[in-house]
Design a protein around this motif. Sequence first.
Motif, PDB file in Angstrom:
ATOM      1  N   ASP A  97       0.828  -1.210   0.000  1.00  0.00           N
ATOM      2  CA  ASP A  97       0.000   0.000   0.000  1.00  0.00           C
ATOM      3  C   ASP A  97       0.861   1.258   0.000  1.00  0.00           C
ATOM      4  OD1 ASP A  97      -2.236  -1.577   0.051  1.00  0.00           O
ATOM      5  OD2 ASP A  97      -2.636  -1.314   2.197  1.00  0.00           O
ATOM      6  N   VAL A  98       1.953   1.218   0.767  1.00  0.00           N
ATOM      7  CA  VAL A  98       2.860   2.361   0.822  1.00  0.00           C
ATOM      8  C   VAL A  98       3.476   2.613  -0.545  1.00  0.00           C
ATOM      9  CG1 VAL A  98       4.995   3.260   1.826  1.00  0.00           C
ATOM     10  CG2 VAL A  98       3.362   2.047   3.269  1.00  0.00           C
ATOM     11  N   LEU A  99       3.911   1.544  -1.211  1.00  0.00           N
ATOM     12  CA  LEU A  99       4.517   1.697  -2.527  1.00  0.00           C
ATOM     13  C   LEU A  99       3.511   2.190  -3.562  1.00  0.00           C
ATOM     14  CD1 LEU A  99       6.923  -1.360  -2.924  1.00  0.00           C
ATOM     15  CD2 LEU A  99       7.535   1.054  -2.708  1.00  0.00           C
ATOM     16  N   SER A 186      23.023  -6.482  -9.130  1.00  0.00           N
ATOM     17  CA  SER A 186      23.684  -5.420  -9.887  1.00  0.00           C
ATOM     18  C   SER A 186      22.875  -5.005 -11.113  1.00  0.00           C
ATOM     19  CB  SER A 186      25.078  -5.877 -10.320  1.00  0.00           C
ATOM     20  OG  SER A 186      24.999  -7.064 -11.106  1.00  0.00           O
ATOM     21  N   ALA A 187      22.204  -5.975 -11.757  1.00  0.00           N
ATOM     22  CA  ALA A 187      21.401  -5.651 -12.947  1.00  0.00           C
ATOM     23  C   ALA A 187      20.258  -4.727 -12.576  1.00  0.00           C
ATOM     24  CB  ALA A 187      20.866  -6.933 -13.582  1.00  0.00           C
ATOM     25  N   THR A 188      19.627  -4.978 -11.421  1.00  0.00           N
ATOM     26  CA  THR A 188      18.533  -4.123 -10.955  1.00  0.00           C
ATOM     27  C   THR A 188      19.044  -2.729 -10.643  1.00  0.00           C
ATOM     28  OG1 THR A 188      17.388  -6.037  -9.987  1.00  0.00           O
ATOM     29  CG2 THR A 188      16.724  -3.862  -9.204  1.00  0.00           C
ATOM     30  N   ALA A 189      20.196  -2.643  -9.997  1.00  0.00           N
ATOM     31  CA  ALA A 189      20.780  -1.349  -9.662  1.00  0.00           C
ATOM     32  C   ALA A 189      21.108  -0.550 -10.923  1.00  0.00           C
ATOM     33  CB  ALA A 189      22.041  -1.549  -8.824  1.00  0.00           C
ATOM     34  N   SER A 190      21.597  -1.216 -11.960  1.00  0.00           N
ATOM     35  CA  SER A 190      21.933  -0.538 -13.215  1.00  0.00           C
ATOM     36  C   SER A 190      20.679   0.001 -13.900  1.00  0.00           C
ATOM     37  CB  SER A 190      22.654  -1.505 -14.161  1.00  0.00           C
ATOM     38  OG  SER A 190      23.886  -1.926 -13.610  1.00  0.00           O
ATOM     39  N   GLU A 191      19.628  -0.816 -13.905  1.00  0.00           N
ATOM     40  CA  GLU A 191      18.374  -0.369 -14.515  1.00  0.00           C
ATOM     41  C   GLU A 191      17.774   0.788 -13.733  1.00  0.00           C
ATOM     42  OE1 GLU A 191      14.041  -2.189 -15.942  1.00  0.00           O
ATOM     43  OE2 GLU A 191      15.537  -3.480 -14.983  1.00  0.00           O
ATOM     44  N   HIS A 196      16.502   6.659 -13.648  1.00  0.00           N
ATOM     45  CA  HIS A 196      16.653   7.976 -13.013  1.00  0.00           C
ATOM     46  C   HIS A 196      17.206   8.990 -14.012  1.00  0.00           C
ATOM     47  CE1 HIS A 196      15.907   5.869  -9.295  1.00  0.00           C
ATOM     48  NE2 HIS A 196      16.009   6.995  -8.609  1.00  0.00           N
ATOM     49  N   ARG A 197      18.181   8.552 -14.791  1.00  0.00           N
ATOM     50  CA  ARG A 197      18.766   9.438 -15.789  1.00  0.00           C
ATOM     51  C   ARG A 197      17.723   9.838 -16.828  1.00  0.00           C
ATOM     52  NH1 ARG A 197      23.104  12.447 -15.435  1.00  0.00           N
ATOM     53  NH2 ARG A 197      24.175  10.716 -14.389  1.00  0.00           N
ATOM     54  N   GLU A 217       7.866   3.471 -13.521  1.00  0.00           N
ATOM     55  CA  GLU A 217       8.753   2.327 -13.706  1.00  0.00           C
ATOM     56  C   GLU A 217       9.769   2.211 -12.578  1.00  0.00           C
ATOM     57  OE1 GLU A 217       8.610  -0.141 -16.206  1.00  0.00           O
ATOM     58  OE2 GLU A 217       6.644   0.854 -16.274  1.00  0.00           O
ATOM     59  N   ILE A 218      10.216   3.336 -12.047  1.00  0.00           N
ATOM     60  CA  ILE A 218      11.168   3.315 -10.933  1.00  0.00           C
ATOM     61  C   ILE A 218      10.532   2.676  -9.701  1.00  0.00           C
ATOM     62  CG2 ILE A 218      12.391   4.780  -9.264  1.00  0.00           C
ATOM     63  CD1 ILE A 218      12.927   6.722 -11.623  1.00  0.00           C
ATOM     64  N   VAL A 219       9.288   3.045  -9.426  1.00  0.00           N
ATOM     65  CA  VAL A 219       8.606   2.468  -8.272  1.00  0.00           C
ATOM     66  C   VAL A 219       8.383   0.972  -8.469  1.00  0.00           C
ATOM     67  CG1 VAL A 219       6.503   2.488  -6.876  1.00  0.00           C
ATOM     68  CG2 VAL A 219       7.493   4.639  -7.653  1.00  0.00           C
ATOM     69  N   LYS A 220       8.013   0.570  -9.672  1.00  0.00           N
ATOM     70  CA  LYS A 220       7.823  -0.855  -9.964  1.00  0.00           C
ATOM     71  C   LYS A 220       9.128  -1.628  -9.741  1.00  0.00           C
ATOM     72  CE  LYS A 220       4.169  -0.425 -13.466  1.00  0.00           C
ATOM     73  NZ  LYS A 220       3.845  -0.619 -14.914  1.00  0.00           N
ATOM     74  N   LEU A 221      10.229  -1.037 -10.167  1.00  0.00           N
ATOM     75  CA  LEU A 221      11.524  -1.692 -10.013  1.00  0.00           C
ATOM     76  C   LEU A 221      11.892  -1.815  -8.539  1.00  0.00           C
ATOM     77  CD1 LEU A 221      13.846  -2.857 -11.716  1.00  0.00           C
ATOM     78  CD2 LEU A 221      14.970  -0.619 -11.521  1.00  0.00           C
ATOM     79  N   THR A 222      11.581  -0.783  -7.763  1.00  0.00           N
ATOM     80  CA  THR A 222      11.840  -0.812  -6.326  1.00  0.00           C
ATOM     81  C   THR A 222      11.059  -1.948  -5.687  1.00  0.00           C
ATOM     82  OG1 THR A 222      12.213   1.588  -6.264  1.00  0.00           O
ATOM     83  CG2 THR A 222      11.699   0.481  -4.169  1.00  0.00           C
ATOM     84  N   GLU A 223       9.796  -2.058  -6.061  1.00  0.00           N
ATOM     85  CA  GLU A 223       8.956  -3.113  -5.493  1.00  0.00           C
ATOM     86  C   GLU A 223       9.484  -4.499  -5.872  1.00  0.00           C
ATOM     87  OE1 GLU A 223       4.222  -4.313  -5.187  1.00  0.00           O
ATOM     88  OE2 GLU A 223       4.889  -2.848  -6.677  1.00  0.00           O
ATOM     89  N   THR A 224       9.876  -4.656  -7.134  1.00  0.00           N
ATOM     90  CA  THR A 224      10.403  -5.946  -7.587  1.00  0.00           C
ATOM     91  C   THR A 224      11.699  -6.289  -6.864  1.00  0.00           C
ATOM     92  OG1 THR A 224       9.477  -5.611  -9.797  1.00  0.00           O
ATOM     93  CG2 THR A 224      11.244  -7.231  -9.581  1.00  0.00           C
ATOM     94  N   GLY A 225      12.574  -5.301  -6.705  1.00  0.00           N
ATOM     95  CA  GLY A 225      13.852  -5.537  -6.057  1.00  0.00           C
ATOM     96  C   GLY A 225      13.704  -5.928  -4.601  1.00  0.00           C
TER      97      GLY A 225
END
Length: 230
Positions: A97-99, A186-191, A196-197, A217-225
């Motif tokens: 819910d927070v995300l 590392s792949a998640t961090a690179s994406e 962000h860029r 997409e950034i929030v989705k990636l955070t949730e996936t990570g």
Amino acid sequence: MKELHAPRRVASLSAQLVDTLREQITSGAWPVGMRIPPEHDLVEQLGVGRTTVREALGALVHLGLLEARKGDGTYVRTSSEMHSVLMRRANTSRWGDVLELRAVLEEYASGLAALRRTEDDLNRLRHLLDEAEATVDSAEMPAIAESDTRFHQAVVSASGNTLLTEVYDVLSTAVTEQIGGTLWPSATASEHSLLHRRLVEAIAAQDEVGARYCATEIVKLTETGTERQK
């Protein structure tokens, strides 16, 4: 028949003192983390009774603005009542819910930032982006999370909506606490860095749609990570 008027209510002395002390906090005269004057000093300075001071301090503790530490004193916990209330609510809510709420705020704010950003906003975003990317090399997730939070807070601030910015600042703090100990592949961090860029580029180009897409997409990636770590 002459219309009746209710008598004017006058705030109690302790309620008036609450307003006075709250102003000390919100104005920054008593900054966050400061140990406020002891009770007996406030009694002398304000010329009111000890009971009145205790009631006022108790009310501010209840509001979350002050924190009473047994045997140590009373400290300023936060300068915003909303911060205290929202932080408690976020910490007792489902992570998902927070995300989701973060996604809604970031998407909308990023679109506004693309429309309203100034050159100063862009310079600050680029600086924070460089700082965030440099922090990634440290491999210390708490530092990475804090740097990322500062960047996103700057994006939301560039929206020009002060209320949205205040709400987001609280929510992003809760998210930072949640992901502070998470290690991403590392792949998640690179994406994450690439998105962000692209977000900054979209804001610079005043591309509202592109900025909103990148933020989502950034929030989705955070949730996936973070889900991978559970």
